[in-house]
Design an enzyme around this catalytic site. Sequence first.
Site, mmCIF file in Angstrom:
data_model
loop_
_atom_site.group_PDB
_atom_site.id
_atom_site.type_symbol
_atom_site.label_atom_id
_atom_site.label_comp_id
_atom_site.label_asym_id
_atom_site.label_seq_id
_atom_site.Cartn_x
_atom_site.Cartn_y
_atom_site.Cartn_z
ATOM 1 N N CYS A 196 9.494 1.890 3.123
ATOM 2 C CA CYS A 196 10.424 0.791 3.396
ATOM 3 C C CYS A 196 11.829 1.307 3.623
ATOM 4 O O CYS A 196 12.670 0.613 4.164
ATOM 5 C CB CYS A 196 10.423 -0.198 2.243
ATOM 6 S SG CYS A 196 10.948 0.568 0.709
ATOM 7 N N GLU A 232 9.263 -4.052 13.019
ATOM 8 C CA GLU A 232 9.048 -2.999 12.019
ATOM 9 C C GLU A 232 7.736 -2.304 12.393
ATOM 10 O O GLU A 232 6.658 -2.877 12.237
ATOM 11 C CB GLU A 232 8.949 -3.595 10.610
ATOM 12 C CG GLU A 232 8.779 -2.515 9.567
ATOM 13 C CD GLU A 232 8.560 -3.037 8.146
ATOM 14 O OE1 GLU A 232 7.988 -4.123 7.974
ATOM 15 O OE2 GLU A 232 8.958 -2.323 7.213
ATOM 16 N N PHE A 251 0.817 -1.227 0.000
ATOM 17 C CA PHE A 251 0.000 0.000 0.000
ATOM 18 C C PHE A 251 0.841 1.263 0.000
ATOM 19 O O PHE A 251 0.358 2.331 -0.386
ATOM 20 C CB PHE A 251 -0.926 0.023 1.240
ATOM 21 C CG PHE A 251 -0.233 0.490 2.497
ATOM 22 C CD1 PHE A 251 -0.162 1.848 2.805
ATOM 23 C CD2 PHE A 251 0.381 -0.408 3.358
ATOM 24 C CE1 PHE A 251 0.503 2.291 3.942
ATOM 25 C CE2 PHE A 251 1.046 0.027 4.489
ATOM 26 C CZ PHE A 251 1.107 1.374 4.779
ATOM 27 N N SER A 290 5.575 -6.987 3.113
ATOM 28 C CA SER A 290 6.177 -7.351 4.394
ATOM 29 C C SER A 290 6.929 -8.683 4.278
ATOM 30 O O SER A 290 6.639 -9.505 3.401
ATOM 31 C CB SER A 290 5.085 -7.444 5.456
ATOM 32 O OG SER A 290 4.146 -8.429 5.078
ATOM 33 N N LYS A 295 -1.450 -6.920 -9.230
ATOM 34 C CA LYS A 295 -2.380 -7.060 -8.098
ATOM 35 C C LYS A 295 -1.917 -6.039 -7.061
ATOM 36 O O LYS A 295 -1.034 -6.291 -6.256
ATOM 37 C CB LYS A 295 -2.312 -8.491 -7.522
ATOM 38 C CG LYS A 295 -3.558 -8.962 -6.780
ATOM 39 C CD LYS A 295 -3.987 -8.072 -5.625
ATOM 40 C CE LYS A 295 -3.133 -8.255 -4.401
ATOM 41 N NZ LYS A 295 -3.482 -7.273 -3.334
ATOM 42 N N GLU A 300 -5.111 -3.596 -1.780
ATOM 43 C CA GLU A 300 -6.545 -3.332 -1.730
ATOM 44 C C GLU A 300 -6.862 -2.074 -0.920
ATOM 45 O O GLU A 300 -7.991 -1.591 -0.920
ATOM 46 C CB GLU A 300 -7.294 -4.542 -1.165
ATOM 47 C CG GLU A 300 -6.946 -4.942 0.263
ATOM 48 C CD GLU A 300 -5.709 -5.850 0.379
ATOM 49 O OE1 GLU A 300 -4.745 -5.653 -0.390
ATOM 50 O OE2 GLU A 300 -5.719 -6.734 1.256
HETATM 51 P P1 NAD Z 1 1.707 -6.608 2.985
HETATM 52 O O1 NAD Z 1 2.783 -7.642 2.999
HETATM 53 O O2 NAD Z 1 0.639 -6.687 4.007
HETATM 54 O O3 NAD Z 1 0.943 -6.621 1.574
HETATM 55 C C1 NAD Z 1 1.652 -6.649 0.355
HETATM 56 C C2 NAD Z 1 0.794 -7.341 -0.707
HETATM 57 O O4 NAD Z 1 0.534 -8.686 -0.274
HETATM 58 C C3 NAD Z 1 -0.568 -6.685 -0.913
HETATM 59 O O5 NAD Z 1 -0.863 -6.675 -2.291
HETATM 60 C C4 NAD Z 1 -1.527 -7.573 -0.136
HETATM 61 O O6 NAD Z 1 -2.815 -7.604 -0.695
HETATM 62 C C5 NAD Z 1 -0.873 -8.939 -0.213
HETATM 63 N N1 NAD Z 1 -1.129 -9.755 0.983
HETATM 64 C C6 NAD Z 1 -1.344 -9.318 2.253
HETATM 65 N N2 NAD Z 1 -1.539 -10.365 3.077
HETATM 66 C C7 NAD Z 1 -1.439 -11.483 2.325
HETATM 67 C C8 NAD Z 1 -1.544 -12.883 2.617
HETATM 68 N N3 NAD Z 1 -1.773 -13.323 3.851
HETATM 69 N N4 NAD Z 1 -1.371 -13.753 1.612
HETATM 70 C C9 NAD Z 1 -1.117 -13.328 0.362
HETATM 71 N N5 NAD Z 1 -1.019 -12.010 0.035
HETATM 72 C C10 NAD Z 1 -1.170 -11.096 0.992
HETATM 73 O O7 NAD Z 1 2.444 -5.186 3.025
HETATM 74 P P2 NAD Z 1 1.789 -3.747 3.161
HETATM 75 O O8 NAD Z 1 1.290 -3.557 4.549
HETATM 76 O O9 NAD Z 1 0.884 -3.465 2.036
HETATM 77 O O10 NAD Z 1 3.093 -2.835 2.936
HETATM 78 C C11 NAD Z 1 4.012 -2.531 3.952
HETATM 79 C C12 NAD Z 1 5.174 -3.501 3.962
HETATM 80 O O11 NAD Z 1 5.832 -3.508 2.699
HETATM 81 C C13 NAD Z 1 6.250 -3.119 4.973
HETATM 82 O O12 NAD Z 1 6.723 -4.292 5.587
HETATM 83 C C14 NAD Z 1 7.328 -2.481 4.114
HETATM 84 O O13 NAD Z 1 8.630 -2.510 4.665
HETATM 85 C C15 NAD Z 1 7.239 -3.331 2.901
HETATM 86 N N6 NAD Z 1 7.815 -2.668 1.744
HETATM 87 C C16 NAD Z 1 9.053 -3.089 1.326
HETATM 88 C C17 NAD Z 1 9.659 -2.464 0.265
HETATM 89 C C18 NAD Z 1 11.015 -2.905 -0.206
HETATM 90 O O14 NAD Z 1 11.438 -2.419 -1.235
HETATM 91 N N7 NAD Z 1 11.701 -3.799 0.468
HETATM 92 C C19 NAD Z 1 9.010 -1.414 -0.408
HETATM 93 C C20 NAD Z 1 7.755 -1.021 0.027
HETATM 94 C C21 NAD Z 1 7.169 -1.660 1.110
#
Ligand code: NAD
Length: 501
Positions: free
Chosen positions: A281, A385, A149, A226, A173, A176
């Site tokens: 991030c 985090e 997000f 994450s 994808k 959401e």
């Molecule tokens: P998230 O892991 O919750 O979600 C990321 C994606 O995975 C979304 O599209 C979500 O719909 C999907 N998702 C969520 N739960 C899922 C599940 N149980 N099974 C399958 N798919 C699932 O992350 P977020 O809260 O949207 O974003 C924040 C996180 O992203 C932080 O941990 C941040 O550090 C990380 N991030 C990392 C970078 C990087 O370059 N390393 C860049 C941006 C964000």
Amino acid sequence: MKTIQHWIDGSPAPGAGPRTAPVFNPATGQEQARVALGGSADVDAAVTAAARASLEWSESSLTRRTQVMFAFRQLLVEHEEELGRIISAEHGKTVDDARGEIVRGREVVEFACGLGEVLKGGFSDQVSRGVDVHDFRQPLGVVAGITPFNFPAMVPLWMHPVAIATGNTFLLKPSERDPSAANFVAELYRRAGLPDGVFNVVHGDKEAVDAILGHPGIEAVSFVGSTPIATYVHETATRTGKRVQALGGAKNHAVVLPDADLEFAADHITAGAYGSAGERCMAVSVAVAVGTSADGLVEALERKAREVKVGPGDAPGTDMGPLVTQAARERVENAVGTAAAQGATVVVDGRGLKLDGHPECAAGFFTGPSLLDHVTAGMDAYREELFGPVLAVVRVDTLDKAIDLINANPYGNGTALFTGSGEAARRFQRRVRVGMIGVNVPVPVPMSYYSFGGWKDSLIGDSPIHGPEGIRFYTRPKVVTSRWPQPAQQDTAGFTFPTSH
Ligand code: NAD
């Protein structure tokens, strides 16, 4: 209420199933739209369209593909303000910050505009008498991106321009929680002349993700989010035979040496910690104060944290907007309470912030900047985090102890050193086990012609994103050994393994 639809084969598409989720305006706390939550039927429809489009797109010339990228780039310039407002309204970040992510994402499109240069293969003349070797790279086919997000425009832009320019077709994808940017980008691609089916969007949650990971028509998956989900995606998609790149979470340290300009360091660390409400991030979440820098640094950080202007993302002069959800705010504020209970000093307490002058934001997901001092490696505020506007100060005696602290942390996304010493900077960058390093630069996000990726739990597997690694990820190589014999010079075939002569 408006329902945000998928984008399949060049136009909006209603979901095959009934599931939807709310999309909030984080500044007001109000639900402003619903988003369709896709499942296997929607993913299958998108993959079918992408596979059909792939037949023509993978055969299109480099010139045609770069022409589309040039046109797409121009549309991103012309619609930067509009897209920035769309992002701000669903994510909560300021419009200027959203424009910043569009600019950084656009740089990847600019990299893709130079495709003719970066996709050149090698040629070896006369490796044996009358024999030459050359190599070239071909697209994989249908590839998918699953994104978080916190950068609804930039993180997908790390992926799709490189994938599409190299001849693949793409299924996105997005998160959401802020889905509208993806559809806006799809419309810009359409206007840039991209054929229908080359770029598709399926909205959704775990159900859509699982449909992507299990779909036999998808060759590769790029994931950013994450660490637990990155690990799940990497393991699941690898098991189903896909190529995977999976970037995870972070805990980024900024080290301040006694010889640093403390005002400069505190200024940049404050912006790196509280910009986008800490939901980056590459946000600075730990300031490591070395030796005699500590008291002066904490005094400057406190002063600057109290100056941060919190407000709705579209109000002029706002430095920091709300968090993305009510749950995120509760998690962050609980973490500040836990830190205090575990012995940290709460120097600035952002909990329970009330916004003046914005009655429409009474139910918004705001918290203020928090500054914690005397944090130690065993505390939750250091280990977890928090992904919010909380900066933890850890005090150590020497640079080597700061490096040991960083290296013992499971994450290794970004880190920064503030110093006036070239020797210290060189020692730091060579010894620290982190993928992206800043020297007097707090948020060292690489330019698009380098690749982006952390170490350790910040990147699962071995593939960073965009730049040269992006070209490698979205293509596979072929090596051709060729001979065009003249009739009079026919070599006779031998039964031993071929060697050069
Ligand atoms: P998230 O892991 O919750 O979600 C990321 C994606 O995975 C979304 O599209 C979500 O719909 C999907 N998702 C969520 N739960 C899922 C599940 N149980 N099974 C399958 N798919 C699932 O992350 P977020 O809260 O949207 O974003 C924040 C996180 O992203 C932080 O941990 C941040 O550090 C990380 N991030 C990392 C970078 C990087 O370059 N390393 C860049 C941006 C964000």
